[in-house]
Design an enzyme around this catalytic site. Structure first.
Site, PDB file in Angstrom:
ATOM      1  N   HIS A  54       0.835  -1.197   0.000  1.00 49.12           N
ATOM      2  CA  HIS A  54       0.000   0.000   0.000  1.00 49.12           C
ATOM      3  C   HIS A  54       0.872   1.250   0.000  1.00 49.12           C
ATOM      4  O   HIS A  54       2.032   1.206   0.406  1.00 49.12           O
ATOM      5  CB  HIS A  54      -0.932  -0.009   1.212  1.00 49.12           C
ATOM      6  CG  HIS A  54      -2.128  -0.888   1.030  1.00 49.12           C
ATOM      7  ND1 HIS A  54      -3.192  -0.900   1.886  1.00 49.12           N
ATOM      8  CD2 HIS A  54      -2.421  -1.784   0.053  1.00 49.12           C
ATOM      9  CE1 HIS A  54      -4.100  -1.746   1.448  1.00 49.12           C
ATOM     10  NE2 HIS A  54      -3.652  -2.300   0.340  1.00 49.12           N
ATOM     11  N   GLU A  56       0.874   3.936   1.915  1.00 50.44           N
ATOM     12  CA  GLU A  56       1.351   4.322   3.241  1.00 50.44           C
ATOM     13  C   GLU A  56       2.441   3.358   3.709  1.00 50.44           C
ATOM     14  O   GLU A  56       3.468   3.750   4.258  1.00 50.44           O
ATOM     15  CB  GLU A  56       0.203   4.326   4.250  1.00 50.44           C
ATOM     16  CG  GLU A  56      -1.013   5.158   3.824  1.00 50.44           C
ATOM     17  CD  GLU A  56      -2.058   4.341   3.079  1.00 50.44           C
ATOM     18  OE1 GLU A  56      -1.729   3.618   2.121  1.00 50.44           O
ATOM     19  OE2 GLU A  56      -3.240   4.439   3.457  1.00 50.44           O
ATOM     20  N   CYS A  91      -6.159   1.994   5.354  1.00 48.35           N
ATOM     21  CA  CYS A  91      -7.026   0.826   5.487  1.00 48.35           C
ATOM     22  C   CYS A  91      -7.055   0.367   6.937  1.00 48.35           C
ATOM     23  O   CYS A  91      -6.097   0.523   7.685  1.00 48.35           O
ATOM     24  CB  CYS A  91      -6.557  -0.293   4.572  1.00 48.35           C
ATOM     25  SG  CYS A  91      -4.858  -0.858   4.881  1.00 48.35           S
ATOM     26  N   CYS A 101      -2.826  -0.597   7.225  1.00 48.23           N
ATOM     27  CA  CYS A 101      -1.955   0.565   7.413  1.00 48.23           C
ATOM     28  C   CYS A 101      -2.275   1.330   8.697  1.00 48.23           C
ATOM     29  O   CYS A 101      -1.381   1.928   9.300  1.00 48.23           O
ATOM     30  CB  CYS A 101      -2.024   1.488   6.206  1.00 48.23           C
ATOM     31  SG  CYS A 101      -1.408   0.687   4.708  1.00 48.23           S
TER      32      CYS A 101
HETATM   33  N1  LIG Z   1      -5.400   3.553   1.915  1.00 47.04           N
HETATM   34  C1  LIG Z   1      -5.128   2.608   0.975  1.00 47.04           C
HETATM   35  N2  LIG Z   1      -3.916   2.605   0.365  1.00 47.04           N
HETATM   36  C2  LIG Z   1      -3.629   1.712  -0.615  1.00 47.04           C
HETATM   37  O1  LIG Z   1      -2.512   1.737  -1.163  1.00 47.04           O
HETATM   38  C3  LIG Z   1      -4.630   0.754  -1.003  1.00 47.04           C
HETATM   39  N3  LIG Z   1      -4.373  -0.150  -2.030  1.00 47.04           N
HETATM   40  C4  LIG Z   1      -5.852   0.762  -0.310  1.00 47.04           C
HETATM   41  N4  LIG Z   1      -6.786  -0.210  -0.588  1.00 47.04           N
HETATM   42  C5  LIG Z   1      -7.770  -0.580   0.421  1.00 47.04           C
HETATM   43  C6  LIG Z   1      -8.510  -1.861   0.047  1.00 47.04           C
HETATM   44  O2  LIG Z   1      -9.374  -2.183   1.117  1.00 47.04           O
HETATM   45  C7  LIG Z   1      -7.545  -3.057  -0.183  1.00 47.04           C
HETATM   46  O3  LIG Z   1      -6.747  -2.795  -1.282  1.00 47.04           O
HETATM   47  C8  LIG Z   1      -8.365  -4.347  -0.409  1.00 47.04           C
HETATM   48  O4  LIG Z   1      -8.987  -4.731   0.796  1.00 47.04           O
HETATM   49  C9  LIG Z   1      -7.489  -5.500  -0.903  1.00 47.04           C
HETATM   50  O5  LIG Z   1      -6.457  -5.773   0.020  1.00 47.04           O
HETATM   51  P1  LIG Z   1      -4.932  -5.750  -0.509  1.00 47.04           P
HETATM   52  O6  LIG Z   1      -4.698  -4.343  -1.063  1.00 47.04           O
HETATM   53  O7  LIG Z   1      -4.843  -6.784  -1.578  1.00 47.04           O
HETATM   54  O8  LIG Z   1      -4.073  -6.018   0.701  1.00 47.04           O
HETATM   55  N5  LIG Z   1      -6.105   1.698   0.650  1.00 47.04           N
HETATM   56 ZN   LIG Z   2      -3.304   0.143   3.633  1.00 48.66          ZN
END
Ligand SMILES: Nc1nc(=O)c(N)c(NC[C@H](O)[C@H](O)[C@H](O)COP(=O)(O)O)[nH]1
Ligand SMILES: [Zn+2]
Length: 164
Positions: A54, A56, A91, A101
């Protein structure tokens, strides 16, 4: 002051546009700023670093690499007043099962004083993101920086079947 917040959020948004589109996450950008000096300590975008990372998380992994400490010990090496800007709120749960995060932020302790977010997480993957509550319970301010919502969501969902 407000102008600064918007410029940092615009920087985070420009980082998000570098994220490779994927249907199972959001394309997010994040910036870590030292509040008193306005120095940018770290930047990150979704999937920038290897693994299903992600934005963050990438900021923190770069800082732990730079300081030679694990990400969970960043509180020992970061300056006293740090702010995190992220286009989508941190998240609180990840469908992959990886560490959310918000937990990575809480592990850093009291150095991160404020988390600035461009939008709340849409309900598509995880409903009821609880990062705002968790951060405020820990004494970390959660501030919405208004004005870029449409652009942030378009970038965030570009890899989806039906993008925003
Ligand atoms: N704040 C935030 N920064 C990120 O870089 C990102 N990709 C998400 N995304 C939130 C979303 O809830 C998750 O991407 C899914 O729940 C899938 O989980 P994964 O990403 O595969 O761990 N949220
Ligand atoms: Zn996250």
């Amino acid at each position: 002051e407000a102008g600064d917040h918007l410029s940092y959020m615009k920087l985070a948004l420009s980082l998000a546009t570098q994220s490779p589109p994927k249907p199972t996450n959001y394309r997010v950008g994040a910036v870590v700023v030292e509040v008193t000096t306005n120095e940018i300590l770290s930047t990150g975008y979704t999937l920038e670093l290897p693994g299903n990372t992600h934005a963050e998380q990438c900021c923190f992994e770069k800082l732990s690499e730079k300081h030679g400490v694990s990400a969970s010990r960043l509180g020992e090496v970061l300056p006293d007043e740090v702010a995190l800007y992220t286009t989508v709120e941190p998240c609180s749960h990840r469908l992959s099962g990886n560490l959310p995060c918000v937990e990575r932020i809480l592990a850093i302790g009291d150095k991160i004083k404020t988390v600035y977010v461009g939008v709340q997480e849409p309900e598509k993957f995880v409903s009821g993101n609880s990062s705002k509550q968790k951060l405020e319970n820990a004494g970390i301010a959660f501030v919405h920086v208004a004005g870029l919502e449409k652009d942030i969501l378009e970038v965030a969902t570009a890899g989806h079947e039906n993008p925003a």
